[in-house]
Design an enzyme around this catalytic site. Structure first.
Site, PDB file in Angstrom:
ATOM      1  N   CYS A  34      -7.499  -7.995  17.687  1.00 11.83           N
ATOM      2  CA  CYS A  34      -6.677  -8.233  16.494  1.00 11.83           C
ATOM      3  C   CYS A  34      -7.250  -7.561  15.255  1.00 11.83           C
ATOM      4  CB  CYS A  34      -6.561  -9.736  16.238  1.00 11.83           C
ATOM      5  SG  CYS A  34      -5.628 -10.127  14.739  1.00 11.83           S
ATOM      6  N   LYS A  45      -1.427   4.614   7.732  1.00 12.70           N
ATOM      7  CA  LYS A  45      -1.312   5.226   9.055  1.00 12.70           C
ATOM      8  C   LYS A  45      -1.289   6.750   8.973  1.00 12.70           C
ATOM      9  CE  LYS A  45       1.359   1.231  10.452  1.00 12.70           C
ATOM     10  NZ  LYS A  45       1.479   0.604   9.117  1.00 12.70           N
ATOM     11  N   ARG A  55       7.518   0.002   0.317  1.00 14.85           N
ATOM     12  CA  ARG A  55       7.617  -1.100   1.278  1.00 14.85           C
ATOM     13  C   ARG A  55       6.362  -1.969   1.255  1.00 14.85           C
ATOM     14  NH1 ARG A  55       6.544   3.800   3.124  1.00 14.85           N
ATOM     15  NH2 ARG A  55       5.299   4.213   4.979  1.00 14.85           N
ATOM     16  N   ASP A 109      -4.893   4.204  11.908  1.00 16.91           N
ATOM     17  CA  ASP A 109      -4.755   3.483  10.636  1.00 16.91           C
ATOM     18  C   ASP A 109      -6.079   3.688   9.911  1.00 16.91           C
ATOM     19  OD1 ASP A 109      -3.484   2.029   8.684  1.00 16.91           O
ATOM     20  OD2 ASP A 109      -2.756   0.494  10.064  1.00 16.91           O
ATOM     21  N   CYS A 128      -0.577 -17.313  15.744  1.00 15.83           N
ATOM     22  CA  CYS A 128       0.122 -16.517  16.751  1.00 15.83           C
ATOM     23  C   CYS A 128       0.377 -17.383  17.982  1.00 15.83           C
ATOM     24  CB  CYS A 128      -0.726 -15.314  17.162  1.00 15.83           C
ATOM     25  SG  CYS A 128      -0.790 -14.034  15.899  1.00 15.83           S
ATOM     26  N   ARG A 149      -6.446  -8.205  12.281  1.00 16.81           N
ATOM     27  CA  ARG A 149      -6.540  -9.165  11.183  1.00 16.81           C
ATOM     28  C   ARG A 149      -7.311 -10.417  11.585  1.00 16.81           C
ATOM     29  NH1 ARG A 149      -0.985  -8.194  10.044  1.00 16.81           N
ATOM     30  NH2 ARG A 149      -1.320  -6.161   9.131  1.00 16.81           N
ATOM     31  N   ASP A 163      -8.388  -0.288  15.897  1.00 13.18           N
ATOM     32  CA  ASP A 163      -9.099  -0.353  14.614  1.00 13.18           C
ATOM     33  C   ASP A 163     -10.590  -0.668  14.783  1.00 13.18           C
ATOM     34  OD1 ASP A 163      -6.894   0.289  13.045  1.00 13.18           O
ATOM     35  OD2 ASP A 163      -6.202  -1.794  13.000  1.00 13.18           O
ATOM     36  N   ARG A 208       0.796  -1.214   0.000  1.00 16.21           N
ATOM     37  CA  ARG A 208       0.000   0.000   0.000  1.00 16.21           C
ATOM     38  C   ARG A 208       0.841   1.283   0.000  1.00 16.21           C
ATOM     39  NH1 ARG A 208      -3.797   3.153   1.906  1.00 16.21           N
ATOM     40  NH2 ARG A 208      -2.311   4.310   0.970  1.00 16.21           N
ATOM     41  N   TYR A 209       2.079   1.172   0.447  1.00 16.56           N
ATOM     42  CA  TYR A 209       2.980   2.335   0.437  1.00 16.56           C
ATOM     43  C   TYR A 209       3.936   2.233  -0.755  1.00 16.56           C
ATOM     44  CZ  TYR A 209       1.339   3.189   5.208  1.00 16.56           C
ATOM     45  OH  TYR A 209       0.574   3.450   6.309  1.00 16.56           O
ATOM     46  N   CYS A 250      -4.647 -11.721  20.579  1.00 16.79           N
ATOM     47  CA  CYS A 250      -5.103 -10.451  21.146  1.00 16.79           C
ATOM     48  C   CYS A 250      -6.566 -10.278  20.762  1.00 16.79           C
ATOM     49  CB  CYS A 250      -4.301  -9.286  20.568  1.00 16.79           C
ATOM     50  SG  CYS A 250      -2.515  -9.546  20.609  1.00 16.79           S
TER      51      CYS A 250
HETATM   52  C1  PLP Z   1       2.153  -0.447   8.906  1.00 15.48           C
HETATM   53  C2  PLP Z   1       2.349  -0.885   7.529  1.00 15.48           C
HETATM   54  C3  PLP Z   1       3.586  -0.773   6.898  1.00 15.48           C
HETATM   55  C4  PLP Z   1       4.787  -0.171   7.593  1.00 15.48           C
HETATM   56  O1  PLP Z   1       4.563   1.157   7.890  1.00 15.48           O
HETATM   57  P1  PLP Z   1       5.708   2.038   8.536  1.00 15.48           P
HETATM   58  O2  PLP Z   1       5.041   3.357   8.812  1.00 15.48           O
HETATM   59  O3  PLP Z   1       6.787   2.132   7.510  1.00 15.48           O
HETATM   60  O4  PLP Z   1       6.183   1.353   9.760  1.00 15.48           O
HETATM   61  C5  PLP Z   1       3.704  -1.198   5.606  1.00 15.48           C
HETATM   62  N1  PLP Z   1       2.647  -1.718   4.944  1.00 15.48           N
HETATM   63  C6  PLP Z   1       1.439  -1.811   5.507  1.00 15.48           C
HETATM   64  C7  PLP Z   1       0.309  -2.354   4.711  1.00 15.48           C
HETATM   65  C8  PLP Z   1       1.238  -1.416   6.819  1.00 15.48           C
HETATM   66  O5  PLP Z   1       0.029  -1.532   7.385  1.00 15.48           O
END
Ligand code: PLP
Length: 460
Positions: free
Chosen positions: A140, A345, A124, A338, A133, A142, A301, A120-121, A137
């Site tokens: 959770c 986030k 990364r 989130d 797990c 997910r 969430d 999504r970013y 939790c």
């Molecule tokens: C939290 C998250 C990340 C990592 O986010 P950072 O702000 O870089 O720690 C990457 N991908 C997804 C889908 C996330 O939810």
């Protein structure tokens, strides 16, 4: 825990129910995993269950319950409000649906190019390597997939995930999560890390795990020796309350830190567990003592089962107000919401900028002291242009966002359907030229990356 606690494999945390278990067994993570508690009968041997807990534990369709004997030993057997207990033992409140509850509140499924990978970013990805797990939790995020033994990832899924990362050069950071990546066989973790490390464009690997908290004995020397082969490797744990910071967790973090793994903590703001400045400050202090830097504090969430554990966002802002300035900067996490619907986030913080005018910014500090920062009047943001041009642009543009507006790449970001609603034809009869688009090009004001757009010559 006090400052000079010796770090050994001594047993510190064990409820009386397990007093007869030999230390060697107790400290064996496989024994802990196979002796987890999940039923009314098993839990009743360790804690005095309330009526509400009994009912929840007997309900159909309950999100999976499993608690390691080690973590169960941190619960107060007589206090239903124990902050450890509330995180892992369900109550009836969990079965009550709430307004705006969603199954996949972060819209992760929509961002999955292959099963288990969430992209999504821009640079990364989140790689879900298991749905299992060490303990579950109650809040959770997910829970739609986690805990279901029939729904986990196979070797073929790993292959597809790794292939996607190999073929997507803009990915410089992979975050292993799940489920908990440290619950899978150590050999498999080794294999996944080795395959990721072989990808040249991958700069850092991260692991998100609550195993050091639920099952610290899993983080043994053999395991941290293995991790050391894959640097730069970062790891985030998940602690919500200072009560979870037992000597066993401290020892696990010590082993990780000695292996050169930078440690962070992600906690979730939970009603009745840690929704207070004093608890959050204490948590942050206990974490930095074991070399774990608070990273994120999450707003809970909008996920099924978590309704009763949610707080207002204003509570989070109040907590941040009570941390910044009041304690070491290293002990202050970033508070994030989130975004429901999949926006990622979003940091939320108190406002420190009180007013602005050309050349002046008025700021306030944590004590309420108000001051003025005078800006340079001859600052030239273009001086960096030459150096900056030597850094390659992003491979996959399209997520430049608000920063892109500041760079002059575009003038506006419109919500879906905006163009249609506002295309009422007026532009055509007000302007002589039919080329409406060209007249509305951004001028590139403030742009330091692109050249300012040419102004169109006035028509004769
Ligand atoms: C939290 C998250 C990340 C990592 O986010 P950072 O702000 O870089 O720690 C990457 N991908 C997804 C889908 C996330 O939810």
């Amino acid at each position: 825990m006090s400052k000079a606690e010796p770090i050994t494999d001594t047993v510190y945390t064990r409820a009386p129910f397990w007093n007869d278990v030999p230390d060697a067994k107790w400290m064996d993570w496989r024994w802990q995993m196979s002796h987890r508690l999940n039923s009314v009968d098993e839990l009743a041997q360790v804690i005095n269950l309330t009526e509400s807990e009994r009912k929840a534990l007997s309900a159909n369709d309950l999100f999976r319950v499993d608690i390691t004997p080690y973590f169960a030993s941190l619960m107060d057997p007589d206090d239903p409000n124990c902050p450890v207990r509330k995180q892992i033992v369900p109550t009836e409140a969990e079965l009550v649906p709430f307004h705006s509850m969603m199954e996949d509140s972060l819209a992760e499924d929509k961002h999955s190019p292959v099963p288990g990978l969430v992209h999504r970013y821009p640079d990364r990805v989140l790689m879900l390597v298991t749905t299992q797990c060490a303990s579950y939790c109650r809040y959770c995020t997910r829970s739609r997939i986690v805990g279901d033994p029939t729904q986990t990832f196979s070797r073929t899924d790993f292959d597809a995930q790794i292939e996607y990362i190999e073929q997507t050069p803009q990915i410089r950071d992979v975050l292993l999560s799940g489920g908990d990546p440290l619950t899978i066989a150590p050999k498999t973790v080794d294999m996944i890390l080795a395959r990721l490390r072989a990808i040249p464009h991958l700069e850092i690997i991260r692991i998100g795990s609550r195993v050091p908290v639920f099952l610290p004995m899993r983080v043994n020397q053999q395991f941290t020796d293995m991790l050391e082969k894959y640097h730069p490797l970062w790891l985030n744990i998940h602690v919500n309350h200072p009560k979870e910071i037992a000597p066993e967790l401290a020892a696990a973090c010590e082993r990780l830190a000695k292996a050169g793994v930078p440690l962070g903590n992600q906690s979730v703001l939970l009603a009745g567990v840690n929704d207070s400045v004093r608890i959050q400050r204490k948590l942050a202090h206990e974490l930095v003592k074991i070399r774990v830097r608070p990273y994120y504090l999450y707003q809970c969430d909008l996920v099924e089962g978590a309704g009763h554990l949610r707080t207002s966002v204003s509570k989070g802002i109040e907590i941040m107000e009570g941390l910044r300035g009041h304690t070491s900067g290293y002990a202050v996490p970033t508070y994030v919401v989130d975004a429901p619907g999949g926006g990622g986030k979003i940091p939320v913080a108190p406002n420190y900028v009180i007013a602005q005018s050309p050349g002046k910014v008025v700021l306030r500090n944590f004590e309420g002291f108000i001051t003025t920062y005078s800006e340079p009047l001859d600052y030239d943001p273009h001086a960096i242009l030459d150096q900056e041009s030597r850094i390659e642009p992003r491979l996959e543009p399209g997520q430049e966002g608000i920063h892109g507006l500041l760079q002059g790449q575009r003038m506006a970001i419109e919500p879906a359907g905006f163009e249609d609603v506002h295309a009422r034809g007026g532009a055509e009869h007000r302007l002589r030229s039919g080329d409406v688009k060209q007249k509305w090009q951004p001028l590139g004001v403030g742009s330091i990356e692109s050249k300012p757009a040419q102004l169109t010559e006035p028509e004769e």
